[in-house]
Scaffold this active site. Structure first.
Site, short mmCIF file in Angstrom:
data_model
loop_
_atom_site.label_atom_id
_atom_site.label_comp_id
_atom_site.label_asym_id
_atom_site.label_seq_id
_atom_site.Cartn_x
_atom_site.Cartn_y
_atom_site.Cartn_z
N HIS A 187 0.84 -1.21 0.00
CA HIS A 187 0.00 0.00 0.00
C HIS A 187 0.88 1.26 0.00
CE1 HIS A 187 -3.69 2.31 1.22
NE2 HIS A 187 -2.76 3.14 1.66
N GLU A 188 1.79 1.34 0.94
CA GLU A 188 2.63 2.54 1.05
C GLU A 188 3.54 2.68 -0.16
OE1 GLU A 188 1.62 4.61 3.02
OE2 GLU A 188 0.47 3.30 4.35
N HIS B 217 1.63 4.41 -2.91
CA HIS B 217 1.67 5.87 -2.77
C HIS B 217 3.02 6.40 -3.26
CE1 HIS B 217 -1.99 6.68 -0.60
NE2 HIS B 217 -1.70 5.90 0.41
N HIS C 283 3.50 6.55 -6.97
CA HIS C 283 2.69 7.65 -7.51
C HIS C 283 3.47 8.96 -7.40
CE1 HIS C 283 -1.55 9.72 -7.55
NE2 HIS C 283 -0.97 9.75 -8.72
ZN LIG Z 1 -3.02 5.21 1.94
#
Ligand SMILES: [Zn+2]
Length: 649
Positions: free
Chosen positions: A441-442, A445, A448
């Site tokens: 998940h991290e 980010h 991105h």
């Molecule tokens: Zn998040």
């Protein structure tokens, strides 16, 4: 010279240095404003970079304060906040900057590229949303409203906190503790005049423990009743907040608060949010009914709200439970990190090379990231829990990719922080599967942010991305942590090298999707309530009526009359989620949709994965996510794929 900043934070001189920098910035703003012929190049760009350089200086302090917290970091951080707040408030109210932006956008409209236009449009929007451009009387009223609003929000959460702390339920009969995990019993235990008793409260871990494991139905109901009827005085605060939010929105030129909220979001209008939620709702209800039916078959009486967590746990233990300890040896931290890098190499042609650099802690590492063999970014991984680190996991962006005021390329950098079990010389760090999901998940980010090819830092990477779209890349990547093709790259037993079995992976997916439709229904109820509540001024009984009307559809078990859930809905009355709670589901749909496109194309041979990299990751916040998503998929997002991801048919 290195293309990246060196991590450095001089705590002793931080405040002096900060003050000097801000003074210099303020002087620079004055000089820039005095220029005769303001243009993007001579006015906007220097202002943009001024902001960027301030971030370069400030981020190490907030990072240190979060990962190596000490009295010193706290002191410096606390002292710096009012200084930086005053500075940025002043800038955001400087009407001369606003006017200059508007002029430049008009004058250079034909020559500006879309990135530059978006920088100007977003800046102008932010000025206008704070009302900086309005007449003095309106501005004064907006200020009053803002002060009152934050007071009310603060009271709302204080009332909730007081009510939570004021309650306790004492158990004296050990029979009533049967079924609770030993650790929870120990947490509840205390001595009263030499007699051993057990205390349960409305604080999350304690409340959850009894409502999930407690056998005594009456105690469960008693706790539930106390929980859902906390802080009745908040009803009045809700009324007042709703009135003020509406008034503020009207002064700023919107019909209602929902529309004000959407001004900074990806969702286009009220109808698209409501239709989106209702569509999900209609598709979720049948399976939620089945799930409830399955729960009902193992219960000896008709299930009430205070029974579902308990019977869910019973059912889960029977069919879907996973033993973390059985999984941990397959997720040794180093294997997982390197395995994830291999996965990113296969999916996006990224290469991560560890570099030798002195950082803030011996457990933190830096990697240079290459995309198609070209140096692109630097990431810092600090993954293990320690006393001085704040809990949870997050990505913190530092440098943003851009072309600076001298025309030179600046590369991006970011910190990835988690709280995994610490490794020692004797023992490796063995993760839970949830931790693996968190790391993906991290990292989502992070990609991105760092893979951006945008030249304007204010809309580069995660900068300028709408609130309801921020979680799209993180959830997209996180989904791969359940995929056999991906897990089998790195999930091998750290002692025997045996690769995780399909049966074990299958169990992870089943456990994730356990009662997912009932969970989805709850989230949709919150989202619809929040959003509709802000489409006009609901007052007094109208608030409850709205909730009751929604519940006719969303609540398969009718909550008791004493249930005043809204008085505890802190997300929207004292957090930042007002008319935005739907964002959770919104971003999930985007990520599920693109995830399955990639899956269905065979993952590593997927053309959509390449396009995702070229469009979503490379373009960051330089266009609305609505536009980028259409560029990628040539259509609106398909809610069906979220249902598929949750195992809802
Ligand atoms: Zn998040």
């Amino acid at each position: 010279m290195s293309k990246f900043l060196k991590f450095h934070c001089d705590l002793d001189n931080f405040i002096t240095d900060l003050t000097k920098k801000l003074e210099k910035n303020n002087k620079q703003v004055e000089i820039l404003l005095k220029q005769e012929n303001k243009s993007y190049a001579n006015f906007v760009k220097p202002l943009e970079m001024m902001d960027e350089y301030l971030e370069h200086f400030f981020t190490p302090l907030s990072h240190l304060n979060a990962v190596n917290n000490s009295e010193k970091t706290q002191e410096v951080y606390t002292d710096s906040l009012p200084i930086i707040t005053q500075y940025s408030t002043q800038l955001s109210q400087n009407i001369n900057i606003y006017n200059a932006y508007k002029n430049i956008l008009e004058k250079e409209n034909d020559s500006l590229n879309y990135e530059q236009k978006r920088v100007l449009e977003l800046n102008i929007l932010h000025f206008e949303l704070s009302g900086a451009h309005l007449d003095e009387k309106t501005k004064t009223r907006l200020q009053e409203i803002n002060i009152k609003k934050s007071e009310l929000s603060n009271n709302f959460s204080q009332n909730l906190l007081d009510a939570t702390n004021a309650y306790e339920y004492i158990i004296t009969d050990e029979e009533d503790l049967k079924g609770l995990p030993q650790s929870e019993i120990e947490n509840a235990k205390f001595q009263d005049n030499g007699i051993i008793k057990y205390k349960f409260t409305l604080q999350m871990p304690s409340y959850i423990a009894y409502i999930t494991y407690g056998k005594n139905r009456e105690i469960r109901e008693e706790l539930y009743r106390a929980y859902v009827s906390r802080a009745p005085q908040n009803a009045q605060i809700i009324d007042e907040l709703l009135r003020l939010r509406n008034e503020m929105s009207k002064l700023l030129g919107f019909d209602n608060y929902a529309e004000f909220s959407l001004a900074t979001k990806m969702a286009q209008d009220k109808d698209s949010v409501i239709n989106f939620l209702e569509d999900l709702l209609d598709n979720t209800i049948p399976q939620a009914k089945n799930e409830l039916h399955e729960l009902q078959t193992i219960a000896p009486y008709t299930l009430q709200s205070h029974d579902t967590s308990y019977y869910a746990e019973v059912l889960k233990k029977e069919h879907y439970d996973i033993d973390e300890e059985e999984y941990r040896p397959y997720f040794e931290q180093k294997n997982v990190v390197e395995g994830m890098f291999t996965f990113l190499n296969k999916l996006f042609n990224l290469t991560c090379k560890k570099i030798d650099e002195q950082l803030w802690h011996e457990k933190a590492y830096a990697y240079d990231v290459y995309e198609n063999n070209i140096l692109k970014a630097r990431i810092y991984l600090d993954l293990e829990a320690r006393e001085s680190k704040r809990g949870g996991a997050w990505m913190h962006n530092w440098q943003a990719h851009c072309i600076d005021e001298r025309g030179e390329e600046q590369l991006a950098s970011a910190f990835v922080v988690c709280n995994f079990p610490p490794s020692s010389k004797k023992n490796p760090s063995l993760l839970r599967h949830d931790d693996v999901v968190t790391l993906f998940h991290e990292t989502g980010h992070t990609l991105h942010h760092i893979l951006s090819k945008v030249n304007e830092n204010e809309v580069s990477g995660v900068n300028g991305v709408e609130w309801d779209a921020v979680e799209f890349p993180s959830q997209f990547l996180e989904n791969f942590a359940y995929e056999p093709k991906v897990l089998k790259i790195f999930a091998k037993h750290y002692k025997t090298n045996e690769i995780i079995s399909d049966a074990m992976i299958n169990k992870l997916v089943k456990s994730k999707n356990f009662l997912s439709a009932m969970g989805m229904l709850r989230q949709l109820e919150f989202s619809l309530f929040d959003f509709k509540l802000h489409t006009k001024v609901y007052q007094g009984a109208e608030v409850q009526n709205l909730l009751d009307t929604l519940r006719e559809k969303t609540a398969l078990i009718k909550p008791a009359k004493y249930n005043k859930f809204q008085n505890g809905f802190a997300h929207i009355f004292s957090g930042g989620y007002a008319a935005g709670y739907y964002s959770y589901k919104w971003a999930e749909v985007l990520s599920a949709d693109v995830f399955y496109a990639v899956m269905d194309e065979g993952v590593f041979t997927s053309d959509t994965a390449k396009q995702y990299q070229n469009i979503i990751l490379h373009k960051g916040g330089s266009k609305s996510m609505q536009e980028l998503f259409h560029e990628l998929m040539n259509r609106d997002a398909n809610t069906k794929q979220l249902l598929r991801l949750n195992g809802i048919k």
